[in-house]
Design an enzyme around this catalytic site. Structure first.
Site, mmCIF file in Angstrom:
data_model
loop_
_atom_site.group_PDB
_atom_site.id
_atom_site.type_symbol
_atom_site.label_atom_id
_atom_site.label_comp_id
_atom_site.label_asym_id
_atom_site.label_seq_id
_atom_site.Cartn_x
_atom_site.Cartn_y
_atom_site.Cartn_z
ATOM 1 N N THR A 154 0.816 -1.230 0.000
ATOM 2 C CA THR A 154 0.000 0.000 0.000
ATOM 3 C C THR A 154 0.843 1.270 0.000
ATOM 4 O O THR A 154 0.318 2.372 -0.127
ATOM 5 C CB THR A 154 -0.901 0.029 1.254
ATOM 6 N N ARG B 229 -3.629 -2.462 9.568
ATOM 7 C CA ARG B 229 -4.355 -1.233 9.197
ATOM 8 C C ARG B 229 -4.962 -1.315 7.803
ATOM 9 O O ARG B 229 -6.049 -0.811 7.553
ATOM 10 C CB ARG B 229 -3.391 -0.031 9.167
ATOM 11 N N SER B 230 -4.222 -1.920 6.870
ATOM 12 C CA SER B 230 -4.638 -1.885 5.461
ATOM 13 C C SER B 230 -5.210 -3.210 4.967
ATOM 14 O O SER B 230 -5.524 -3.331 3.773
ATOM 15 C CB SER B 230 -3.452 -1.506 4.575
ATOM 16 N N CYS C 169 17.765 5.254 -2.690
ATOM 17 C CA CYS C 169 17.392 5.809 -4.003
ATOM 18 C C CYS C 169 18.435 6.789 -4.565
ATOM 19 O O CYS C 169 18.757 6.739 -5.765
ATOM 20 C CB CYS C 169 16.028 6.487 -3.917
ATOM 21 N N PRO D 235 -2.167 29.284 7.943
ATOM 22 C CA PRO D 235 -0.932 28.800 8.585
ATOM 23 C C PRO D 235 -0.589 27.380 8.111
ATOM 24 O O PRO D 235 -1.487 26.574 7.869
ATOM 25 C CB PRO D 235 -1.278 28.795 10.082
ATOM 26 N N ARG E 226 16.107 18.008 0.752
ATOM 27 C CA ARG E 226 14.734 17.734 0.289
ATOM 28 C C ARG E 226 14.200 18.998 -0.369
ATOM 29 O O ARG E 226 14.356 20.105 0.162
ATOM 30 C CB ARG E 226 13.859 17.368 1.486
ATOM 31 N N HIS F 232 14.208 12.412 -8.026
ATOM 32 C CA HIS F 232 15.372 13.000 -7.347
ATOM 33 C C HIS F 232 16.355 13.561 -8.379
ATOM 34 O O HIS F 232 16.578 12.952 -9.436
ATOM 35 C CB HIS F 232 16.132 11.933 -6.550
HETATM 36 N N1 LIG Z 1 10.081 6.256 -1.332
HETATM 37 C C1 LIG Z 1 11.245 6.036 -1.905
HETATM 38 O O1 LIG Z 1 11.660 6.732 -2.876
HETATM 39 C C2 LIG Z 1 12.127 4.925 -1.424
HETATM 40 C C3 LIG Z 1 13.253 4.618 -2.167
HETATM 41 C C4 LIG Z 1 14.076 3.589 -1.746
HETATM 42 C C5 LIG Z 1 13.755 2.893 -0.609
HETATM 43 N N2 LIG Z 1 12.636 3.213 0.116
HETATM 44 C C6 LIG Z 1 12.351 2.418 1.307
HETATM 45 O O2 LIG Z 1 11.198 1.610 1.077
HETATM 46 C C7 LIG Z 1 10.468 1.437 2.280
HETATM 47 C C8 LIG Z 1 9.023 1.901 2.085
HETATM 48 O O3 LIG Z 1 9.024 3.244 1.700
HETATM 49 P P1 LIG Z 1 7.709 3.988 1.176
HETATM 50 O O4 LIG Z 1 8.208 5.295 0.707
HETATM 51 O O5 LIG Z 1 6.937 3.127 0.245
HETATM 52 O O6 LIG Z 1 6.879 4.181 2.560
HETATM 53 P P2 LIG Z 1 5.299 4.336 2.790
HETATM 54 O O7 LIG Z 1 4.648 4.994 1.636
HETATM 55 O O8 LIG Z 1 5.182 4.947 4.119
HETATM 56 O O9 LIG Z 1 4.774 2.820 2.854
HETATM 57 C C9 LIG Z 1 5.101 1.951 3.908
HETATM 58 C C10 LIG Z 1 4.499 0.580 3.644
HETATM 59 O O10 LIG Z 1 4.938 -0.319 4.662
HETATM 60 C C11 LIG Z 1 3.795 -0.939 5.245
HETATM 61 N N3 LIG Z 1 4.032 -1.227 6.659
HETATM 62 C C12 LIG Z 1 4.408 -0.362 7.632
HETATM 63 N N4 LIG Z 1 4.493 -1.011 8.813
HETATM 64 C C13 LIG Z 1 4.154 -2.288 8.569
HETATM 65 C C14 LIG Z 1 4.048 -3.439 9.402
HETATM 66 N N5 LIG Z 1 4.300 -3.409 10.712
HETATM 67 N N6 LIG Z 1 3.673 -4.616 8.820
HETATM 68 C C15 LIG Z 1 3.409 -4.665 7.501
HETATM 69 N N7 LIG Z 1 3.491 -3.614 6.661
HETATM 70 C C16 LIG Z 1 3.869 -2.430 7.200
HETATM 71 C C17 LIG Z 1 2.686 0.079 5.067
HETATM 72 O O11 LIG Z 1 1.446 -0.584 5.175
HETATM 73 P P3 LIG Z 1 0.132 0.105 5.832
HETATM 74 O O12 LIG Z 1 -0.672 0.629 4.672
HETATM 75 O O13 LIG Z 1 -0.543 -1.062 6.464
HETATM 76 O O14 LIG Z 1 0.580 1.145 6.776
HETATM 77 C C18 LIG Z 1 2.985 0.562 3.658
HETATM 78 O O15 LIG Z 1 2.522 -0.374 2.712
HETATM 79 C C19 LIG Z 1 11.240 2.222 3.347
HETATM 80 O O16 LIG Z 1 12.120 1.336 4.002
HETATM 81 C C20 LIG Z 1 12.008 3.232 2.537
HETATM 82 O O17 LIG Z 1 13.168 3.669 3.189
HETATM 83 C C21 LIG Z 1 11.809 4.209 -0.274
#
Ligand SMILES: NC(=O)c1ccc[n+]([C@@H]2O[C@H](COP(=O)([O-])OP(=O)(O)OC[C@H]3O[C@@H](n4cnc5c(N)ncnc54)[C@H](OP(=O)(O)O)[C@@H]3O)[C@@H](O)[C@H]2O)c1
Length: 339
Positions: free
Chosen positions: A15, A43-44, A133, A185, A238, A245
């Site tokens: 998700t 949650r999801s 990334c 704000p 950021r 990026h």
């Molecule tokens: N965004 C980027 O560009 C990027 C690039 C490289 C690496 N990453 C890495 O990829 C990972 C995810 O990043 P994101 O940006 O996709 O984050 P995100 O949008 O916050 O998504 C987090 C995901 O993890 C799930 N999750 C969280 N806690 C969980 C648990 N206890 N059990 C099962 N599922 C759980 C969430 O599910 P729910 O819907 O249930 O909360 C959601 O599907 C991170 O480690 C991040 O550092 C991200």
């Protein structure tokens, strides 16, 4: 595994920002999926996600989630990866994890297919790590130059999109932008302050007044390139961009190189699109144009005006695709081809 086989694929964190991109990437690249398991937290559970022309129902991640799974693509953060990565590997899956949990483990290969795919063959823990990334797009651009002239020192400043901090961070940026435009704000829910119409460093602190993100660029670059002598001086920033990026990169080499030589090396480099036009305002790789596409765009390649034989370049890629989901899927694709 054989070529004509199809595979059970689990996406952990389906998700999330990366997880959703993972589903899109698997579908768009016709990855041979026999069954897809979309996992997230309680949650999801029950949420319905688009998957190609159909849909997939999310189930709750648990110890039994990986039965019969061939590839487990994790993007649910480091603590989930630490707990469930070994469980998935024990169940027989090849784990490819996007978090920072396993990246620097000596028994876990840290892989960018264009750079060090061979490393993925040795995975004593059954886990392969996807790099950060910002590191991925930089090493894709720099590997051909490193092979030719051996990199001595990289000075990199990043311009990182809000999607790199997850789904909720993008929502925070958009809500803040609306508030600013409405003269209301600004209330930050994810960022540590105003992100809209602003620029900041928002990563956790690391050693010596660098952020954790900056240290990732130092250590991961060396591990992927297989060269601990490479110096990396990073500043990660950021910017109020939704996705994609950008990086300003200054590179010094053991042997001098010219911008023309670098362009020749990058013109046909794996994963790279070279933007070769002379400088024209606005005509260079941008995150808005890169978003939703696969390549690493390299432009503005210039001989450094102060350091002879050194280069400056501008590197842009979609952080959710090449920076995360696509890189993971490409690793799986190449493992299948090899088998
Ligand atoms: N965004 C980027 O560009 C990027 C690039 C490289 C690496 N990453 C890495 O990829 C990972 C995810 O990043 P994101 O940006 O996709 O984050 P995100 O949008 O916050 O998504 C987090 C995901 O993890 C799930 N999750 C969280 N806690 C969980 C648990 N206890 N059990 C099962 N599922 C759980 C969430 O599910 P729910 O819907 O249930 O909360 C959601 O599907 C991170 O480690 C991040 O550092 C991200």
């Amino acid at each position: 595994m054989s070529h004509d086989q199809s595979f059970v694929v689990a996406v952990v964190g389906a998700t999330g920002a990366v997880g959703r991109e993972m589903l899109r990437t698997l579908e768009q690249r016709n990855f041979p999926v026999s069954r897809l398991v979309a996992l997230a937290s309680k949650r999801s559970a029950g949420q319905v996600l688009p998957y190609g022309k159909s849909e997939i129902v999310v189930t709750e991640l648990g110890p039994q989630s990986f039965e019969g799974v061939h590839f487990a693509l994790f993007s649910a953060g480091a603590s989930v990866a630490r707990e469930y990565g070994p469980i998935a590997a024990k169940a027989g899956a090849i784990v490819i994890d996007n978090s920072s949990a396993w990246r620097m483990d000596p028994e876990v290969p840290l892989v960018v297919p264009e750079v060090n795919m061979a490393a993925a063959q040795h995975r004593p823990k059954g886990i392969i790590a996807n790099p950060n990334c910002s590191t991925i797009q930089m090493v894709v651009a720099l590997k051909p130059l490193h092979d030719a002239k051996r990199i001595k020192h990289i000075v990199v400043s990043t311009y990182q999109a809000t999607s790199g901090k997850g789904h909720a961070a993008v929502e925070d940026l958009l809500a803040q932008a609306r508030a600013v435009l409405d003269g209301k704000p600004v209330e930050a829910t994810v960022f540590p302050g105003q992100m809209a119409f602003n620029v900041m460093s928002d990563w956790k602190p690391g050693d010596a007044d660098y952020s954790e993100e900056e240290w990732k660029m130092v250590h991961e670059t060396r591990k992927i390139m297989g060269d601990d002598s490479i110096g990396v001086s990073p500043t990660t920033v950021r910017v109020p961009v939704v996705n994609g990026h950008s990086e300003s990169v200054h590179v010094q080499f053991h042997e001098p190189i010219t911008a023309e030589e670098a362009k020749r090396l990058l013109r046909n480099a794996d994963g790279v699109v070279l933007a070769d036009e002379p400088y024209t305002p606005g005509k260079h790789p941008t995150p808005a144009a890169a978003s939703g596409t696969d390549p690493v765009y390299v432009g503005r390649i210039r001989d450094d005006v102060a350091v002879k034989g050194a280069l400056n370049l501008w590197v842009v890629a979609d952080n959710l695709r090449k920076g995360a989901a696509l890189n993971a899927v490409q690793i799986a694709e190449r493992l299948i081809k090899k088998a």
